[in-house]
Design a protein around this motif. Structure first.
Motif, mmCIF file in Angstrom:
data_model
loop_
_atom_site.group_PDB
_atom_site.id
_atom_site.type_symbol
_atom_site.label_atom_id
_atom_site.label_comp_id
_atom_site.label_asym_id
_atom_site.label_seq_id
_atom_site.Cartn_x
_atom_site.Cartn_y
_atom_site.Cartn_z
ATOM 1 N N LYS A 135 -7.203 -4.778 5.353
ATOM 2 C CA LYS A 135 -7.856 -5.552 6.414
ATOM 3 C C LYS A 135 -7.248 -6.949 6.424
ATOM 4 O O LYS A 135 -7.238 -7.629 5.400
ATOM 5 N N TYR A 190 -7.899 4.921 -4.225
ATOM 6 C CA TYR A 190 -8.301 4.626 -2.852
ATOM 7 C C TYR A 190 -7.695 3.278 -2.488
ATOM 8 O O TYR A 190 -7.654 2.372 -3.325
ATOM 9 N N SER A 191 -7.257 3.114 -1.245
ATOM 10 C CA SER A 191 -6.745 1.806 -0.836
ATOM 11 C C SER A 191 -7.030 1.567 0.637
ATOM 12 O O SER A 191 -6.940 2.481 1.458
ATOM 13 N N TYR A 192 -7.397 0.316 0.936
ATOM 14 C CA TYR A 192 -7.792 -0.069 2.289
ATOM 15 C C TYR A 192 -7.170 -1.425 2.622
ATOM 16 O O TYR A 192 -7.085 -2.305 1.763
ATOM 17 N N GLU A 245 -16.305 4.764 -0.338
ATOM 18 C CA GLU A 245 -16.579 4.536 1.082
ATOM 19 C C GLU A 245 -17.470 3.301 1.270
ATOM 20 O O GLU A 245 -17.280 2.533 2.215
ATOM 21 N N GLU A 252 -14.627 -4.084 5.028
ATOM 22 C CA GLU A 252 -14.248 -4.163 6.434
ATOM 23 C C GLU A 252 -15.216 -4.991 7.278
ATOM 24 O O GLU A 252 -14.911 -5.322 8.411
ATOM 25 N N LYS A 290 0.839 -1.209 0.000
ATOM 26 C CA LYS A 290 0.000 0.000 0.000
ATOM 27 C C LYS A 290 0.868 1.251 0.000
ATOM 28 O O LYS A 290 0.626 2.187 -0.766
ATOM 29 N N ARG A 317 -7.901 -2.098 -3.495
ATOM 30 C CA ARG A 317 -7.546 -0.883 -4.230
ATOM 31 C C ARG A 317 -8.716 -0.521 -5.139
ATOM 32 O O ARG A 317 -9.152 -1.327 -5.945
ATOM 33 N N LYS A 341 -15.307 0.327 0.959
ATOM 34 C CA LYS A 341 -14.537 0.200 2.198
ATOM 35 C C LYS A 341 -15.370 -0.459 3.296
ATOM 36 O O LYS A 341 -14.913 -1.379 3.971
ATOM 37 N N GLU A 342 -16.583 0.036 3.484
ATOM 38 C CA GLU A 342 -17.454 -0.494 4.527
ATOM 39 C C GLU A 342 -17.772 -1.974 4.307
ATOM 40 O O GLU A 342 -17.737 -2.784 5.237
#
Length: 134
Positions: free
Chosen positions: A109, A105-107, A126, A133, A89, A115, A129-130
Motif C-alpha cells: 500500500k 503473506y505480503s501486501y 487477512e 489497508e 515483494k 510482510r 491486511k485489512e
C-alpha cells in the motif's frame, strides 16, 4: 491600488501555504506499526532498524526501503516509490516459491510492504491486511 494588490497577493500566498501545510505526510515503518497496533493487531517485540542495524544492509540504499521494523508476526518496509516496493515483494515471493520454508503473506500500500509470517493463520493474516489497508 498597489496596497490592495499587495494585500490580495499576501492573502493568496497565505492560502497556498496553509493548503500545502495540511497535506498528510507519509508514514514511516514505525508509524505503520503504531496504526496496526491501534487497530488491535498484535505488534510485539518491535525492532526499529537503522542503516547500521539492518541485517540486509538495504536500509537507505538506492531503490531500497527508507525505514523498516520487525515484530513477532512480520515486517514493515517503507519505500520512496511504490515501484520499488513491488520489486521487493516480487523478489521475496520468488524466493518463497523456490524455498517453501521462506514463503509469507505480503501486501503493498502506497509504497509500503507489509510482510506477515507464514505461521500466522490465514484469517489473522487477512485482519493484518485489512488494518494495513485502512
Amino acid at each position: 491600488m498597489k496596497k490592495i494588490i499587495s494585500l490580495l497577493c499576501i492573502t493568496l500566498l497565505s492560502v497556498v501555504l496553509i493548503g500545502c501545510a495540511s497535506k498528510s505526510t507519509k508514514l514511516d515503518a514505525e508509524g505503520y506499526s503504531t496504526k496496526l497496533k491501534d487497530a488491535g493487531m498484535e505488534i510485539n517485540n518491535l525492532i526499529i532498524y537503522t542503516a547500521e542495524t539492518d541485517e540486509n544492509k538495504l536500509l537507505g540504499r538506492p531503490n531500497q526501503y527508507t525505514s523498516k521494523v520487525n515484530f513477532d508476526n512480520g515486517t514493515i518496509e517503507v519505500f520512496e516509490k511504490t515501484e520499488d516496493a513491488k520489486e521487493r515483494k516480487e523478489y521475496i515471493d520468488n524466493i518463497g516459491k523456490k524455498m517453501n520454508a521462506l514463503v509469507e503473506y505480503s501486501y503493498i500500500k502506497d509504497g509500503t510492504l507489509l510482510r506477515i509470517n507464514k505461521y500466522v493463520a490465514p484469517d489473522m493474516a487477512e485482519k493484518y491486511k485489512e488494518a494495513f489497508e485502512k
